[in-house]
Every structure is written in structure tokens, then in C-alpha cells.
Design a protein around this motif. Structure first.
Motif, PDB file in Angstrom:
ATOM      1  N   GLU A  20       0.786  -0.913   0.362  1.00 19.64           N
ATOM      2  CA  GLU A  20       0.178  -0.070   0.104  1.00 19.64           C
ATOM      3  C   GLU A  20       0.320   1.098   0.016  1.00 19.64           C
ATOM      4  O   GLU A  20       0.227   2.320  -0.108  1.00 19.64           O
ATOM      5  CB  GLU A  20      -1.500  -0.242   1.264  1.00 19.64           C
ATOM      6  CG  GLU A  20      -2.214  -1.199   0.968  1.00 19.64           C
ATOM      7  CD  GLU A  20      -2.875  -0.415   1.962  1.00 19.64           C
ATOM      8  OE1 GLU A  20      -2.709   0.104   3.167  1.00 19.64           O
ATOM      9  OE2 GLU A  20      -3.857  -1.924   2.137  1.00 19.64           O
ATOM     10  N   PRO A  68      -5.387  -6.596  -7.533  1.00 17.29           N
ATOM     11  CA  PRO A  68      -5.750  -8.170  -6.916  1.00 17.29           C
ATOM     12  C   PRO A  68      -6.764  -8.488  -7.788  1.00 17.29           C
ATOM     13  O   PRO A  68      -7.294  -9.580  -8.333  1.00 17.29           O
ATOM     14  CB  PRO A  68      -6.157  -7.410  -5.641  1.00 17.29           C
ATOM     15  CG  PRO A  68      -5.020  -6.915  -5.511  1.00 17.29           C
ATOM     16  CD  PRO A  68      -5.061  -5.312  -6.735  1.00 17.29           C
ATOM     17  N   GLN A  69      -7.749  -7.445  -8.776  1.00 18.76           N
ATOM     18  CA  GLN A  69      -8.887  -8.514  -9.396  1.00 18.76           C
ATOM     19  C   GLN A  69      -8.292  -8.797 -10.702  1.00 18.76           C
ATOM     20  O   GLN A  69      -8.903 -10.233 -11.071  1.00 18.76           O
ATOM     21  CB  GLN A  69      -9.641  -7.105 -10.095  1.00 18.76           C
ATOM     22  CG  GLN A  69     -10.041  -5.959  -8.217  1.00 18.76           C
ATOM     23  CD  GLN A  69      -9.835  -5.480  -8.419  1.00 18.76           C
ATOM     24  OE1 GLN A  69      -8.688  -4.974  -8.499  1.00 18.76           O
ATOM     25  NE2 GLN A  69     -10.238  -4.843  -6.574  1.00 18.76           N
ATOM     26  N   GLU A  74      -9.537 -10.529  -4.995  1.00 22.88           N
ATOM     27  CA  GLU A  74      -9.233  -9.771  -3.148  1.00 22.88           C
ATOM     28  C   GLU A  74      -9.528 -11.593  -2.062  1.00 22.88           C
ATOM     29  O   GLU A  74     -10.480 -11.943  -2.248  1.00 22.88           O
ATOM     30  CB  GLU A  74     -10.665  -8.672  -2.728  1.00 22.88           C
ATOM     31  CG  GLU A  74     -10.954  -8.006  -3.981  1.00 22.88           C
ATOM     32  CD  GLU A  74      -9.271  -6.682  -3.985  1.00 22.88           C
ATOM     33  OE1 GLU A  74      -8.579  -6.660  -2.702  1.00 22.88           O
ATOM     34  OE2 GLU A  74      -9.262  -5.845  -4.106  1.00 22.88           O
ATOM     35  N   ARG A  75      -9.191 -10.988  -1.473  1.00 19.11           N
ATOM     36  CA  ARG A  75      -8.930 -11.849   0.988  1.00 19.11           C
ATOM     37  C   ARG A  75     -10.557 -11.765   0.423  1.00 19.11           C
ATOM     38  O   ARG A  75     -11.239 -10.735   0.388  1.00 19.11           O
ATOM     39  CB  ARG A  75      -8.098 -11.567   1.106  1.00 19.11           C
ATOM     40  CG  ARG A  75      -6.820 -11.675   0.617  1.00 19.11           C
ATOM     41  CD  ARG A  75      -6.212 -11.360   1.631  1.00 19.11           C
ATOM     42  NE  ARG A  75      -6.342 -12.216   3.081  1.00 19.11           N
ATOM     43  CZ  ARG A  75      -5.746 -13.222   3.475  1.00 19.11           C
ATOM     44  NH1 ARG A  75      -5.655 -14.443   2.125  1.00 19.11           N
ATOM     45  NH2 ARG A  75      -6.657 -13.681   4.688  1.00 19.11           N
ATOM     46  N   GLU A  77     -12.961 -12.739   4.328  1.00 22.52           N
ATOM     47  CA  GLU A  77     -12.864 -12.603   5.551  1.00 22.52           C
ATOM     48  C   GLU A  77     -13.261 -13.677   5.724  1.00 22.52           C
ATOM     49  O   GLU A  77     -14.325 -14.024   5.095  1.00 22.52           O
ATOM     50  CB  GLU A  77     -13.324 -11.294   6.113  1.00 22.52           C
ATOM     51  CG  GLU A  77     -12.475 -10.367   5.969  1.00 22.52           C
ATOM     52  CD  GLU A  77     -10.782 -10.793   6.075  1.00 22.52           C
ATOM     53  OE1 GLU A  77     -10.296 -10.533   7.136  1.00 22.52           O
ATOM     54  OE2 GLU A  77      -9.611  -9.881   5.323  1.00 22.52           O
ATOM     55  N   ASN A 127      -7.923 -18.685   1.234  1.00 23.80           N
ATOM     56  CA  ASN A 127      -7.362 -17.443   0.290  1.00 23.80           C
ATOM     57  C   ASN A 127      -6.316 -18.228  -0.773  1.00 23.80           C
ATOM     58  O   ASN A 127      -5.397 -18.736  -0.607  1.00 23.80           O
ATOM     59  CB  ASN A 127      -7.395 -16.226   0.529  1.00 23.80           C
ATOM     60  CG  ASN A 127      -9.369 -15.446   1.273  1.00 23.80           C
ATOM     61  OD1 ASN A 127      -9.848 -14.771   0.091  1.00 23.80           O
ATOM     62  ND2 ASN A 127      -8.841 -15.433   2.516  1.00 23.80           N
ATOM     63  N   ALA A 131      -3.992 -13.572  -3.024  1.00 21.26           N
ATOM     64  CA  ALA A 131      -5.148 -12.971  -3.162  1.00 21.26           C
ATOM     65  C   ALA A 131      -5.458 -11.226  -2.524  1.00 21.26           C
ATOM     66  O   ALA A 131      -4.396 -11.585  -1.216  1.00 21.26           O
ATOM     67  CB  ALA A 131      -6.211 -13.714  -2.444  1.00 21.26           C
ATOM     68  N   GLY A 132      -5.442 -10.471  -2.971  1.00 25.89           N
ATOM     69  CA  GLY A 132      -5.819  -9.546  -3.078  1.00 25.89           C
ATOM     70  C   GLY A 132      -4.227  -8.452  -2.225  1.00 25.89           C
ATOM     71  O   GLY A 132      -3.959  -7.452  -2.092  1.00 25.89           O
ATOM     72  N   LYS A 133      -3.388  -9.034  -3.620  1.00 29.90           N
ATOM     73  CA  LYS A 133      -2.120  -8.633  -3.909  1.00 29.90           C
ATOM     74  C   LYS A 133      -1.572  -8.076  -4.984  1.00 29.90           C
ATOM     75  O   LYS A 133      -2.966  -8.231  -6.521  1.00 29.90           O
ATOM     76  CB  LYS A 133      -0.937  -9.907  -3.675  1.00 29.90           C
ATOM     77  CG  LYS A 133      -0.812  -9.770  -2.107  1.00 29.90           C
ATOM     78  CD  LYS A 133       0.621 -11.362  -2.450  1.00 29.90           C
ATOM     79  CE  LYS A 133       0.721 -12.215  -1.296  1.00 29.90           C
ATOM     80  NZ  LYS A 133       0.754 -10.699   0.448  1.00 29.90           N
TER      81      LYS A 133
END
Length: 166
Positions: A20, A68-69, A74-75, A77, A127, A131-133
Motif C-alpha cells: 500500500e 488484485p482483481q 480480493e481476500r 475474510e 484464500n 489474493a489481495g496482492k
């Protein structure tokens, strides 16, 4: 020869995650002696990754970033589950952080990261590890060639020379 559908592609790359704050975190690297080799255009790779390298030729270099998409999503939760300890009777309990190859009831392969190990169960995160990266690739094409009939029928590359594997 340019990269196009049903070609075998061998490339070397460096993969970093972009944090980020903009800093890059090293994930993995291949080299020309052990390139990453795959069958292009048959759904093996992330669609955006293939789009970025389409039309490149041997010796071409390119850097690109996948959100990420565009990567592994995305992660989610609470995408966790507990695996019974008896699953690990023969292999032994895995350490926290280990990536376990799993298969769901439909035969789909997935990777789970071990979050916690207890006497009766192993808690895993379902996940994808990426994911999310946000992923940054620096690639260099080592070679591209038409896939052999055997590679096309098997649905995967048999190495850069077409003879590795089976």
C-alpha cells in the motif's frame, strides 16, 4: 515468432508484490536456465497476464502490474476451515505458514495456508496466497514456438524444447 494462442512460451520473470505504501516485496524469480514454461491461450494463466505478453517475441522485455482483481482476487475474510488432525497422520502436522495443496469436492485444486495447528485440527486460510496482492512482473521472453500436437492434446507444455515432462 510472436506469442499467440497455442504457442509454448518460456520466460524468465521477477515477481514482486506492491504494498500500500508503494514499496515492493520480492515474491519469486525465474531465470533463463530454468524459465517458466507454459501453453499460451488455453486458460492456464491469468487472463490479464496473457494479455500483457501477447505479441511479444524472444528477447522482448516488459514490466506490468496486475491489480488484485486482475490477479487472484480480493481476500475473503473468514475464508477458513479446519482440517481434522487425522488427515496428517502419515505426513505429520504441518507448520504454521505452510501452503497445503488441497482439492475440493468438485476436483478443483486450491492452495490453503496453515494459520493454526492444534492437537485435533489444522486451521487453514482458503484464500489463494496471492489474493489481495497487487503484483508487478518484470518478464523477458526466452522463446516462443508453436505447441506440438501432443502438447495441445495434453493441454500443457512439455518444456521449452517440447520433450520434457512425461
Amino acid at each position: 515468432m510472436t506469442i499467440e494462442k497455442n504457442h509454448v512460451v518460456a520466460l524468465q520473470y521477477t515477481l514482486n508484490a506492491i504494498e500500500e505504501n508503494g514499496a515492493q516485496t520480492f515474491i519469486e524469480k525465474t531465470d533463463a536456465e530454468n524459465p517458466f514454461t507454459f501453453l499460451y491461450g488455453v486458460g492456464m494463466m491469468l487472463p490479464k497476464f496473457e494479455q500483457e505478453i501477447e505479441g511479444l517475441t524472444a528477447g522482448d522485455k516488459k514490466s506490468f502490474t496486475l491489480s488484485p482483481q486482475e490477479g487472484y482476487g480480493e481476500r475473503v475474510e473468514n475464508a477458513t476451515t479446519q482440517l481434522p488432525a487425522d488427515m496428517f497422520a502419515q505426513s505429520g502436522m504441518p507448520p504454521v505458514g505452510a501452503i497445503l495443496p488441497l482439492q475440493d469436492q468438485d476436483g478443483n485444486h486450491l492452495s490453503a495456508v496453515v494459520m493454526e495447528v492444534a492437537d485435533d485440527a489444522v486451521t487453514v486460510d482458503l484464500n489463494h496466497p496471492m489474493a489481495g496482492k497487487t503484483l508487478n512482473f518484470d518478464v523477458e521472453v526466452v522463446l516462443t514456438r508453436p505447441a506440438t500436437e501432443e502438447e495441445l492434446s495434453h493441454g500443457h507444455a512439455h518444456g521449452a524444447d517440447g520433450h520434457s515432462g512425461h
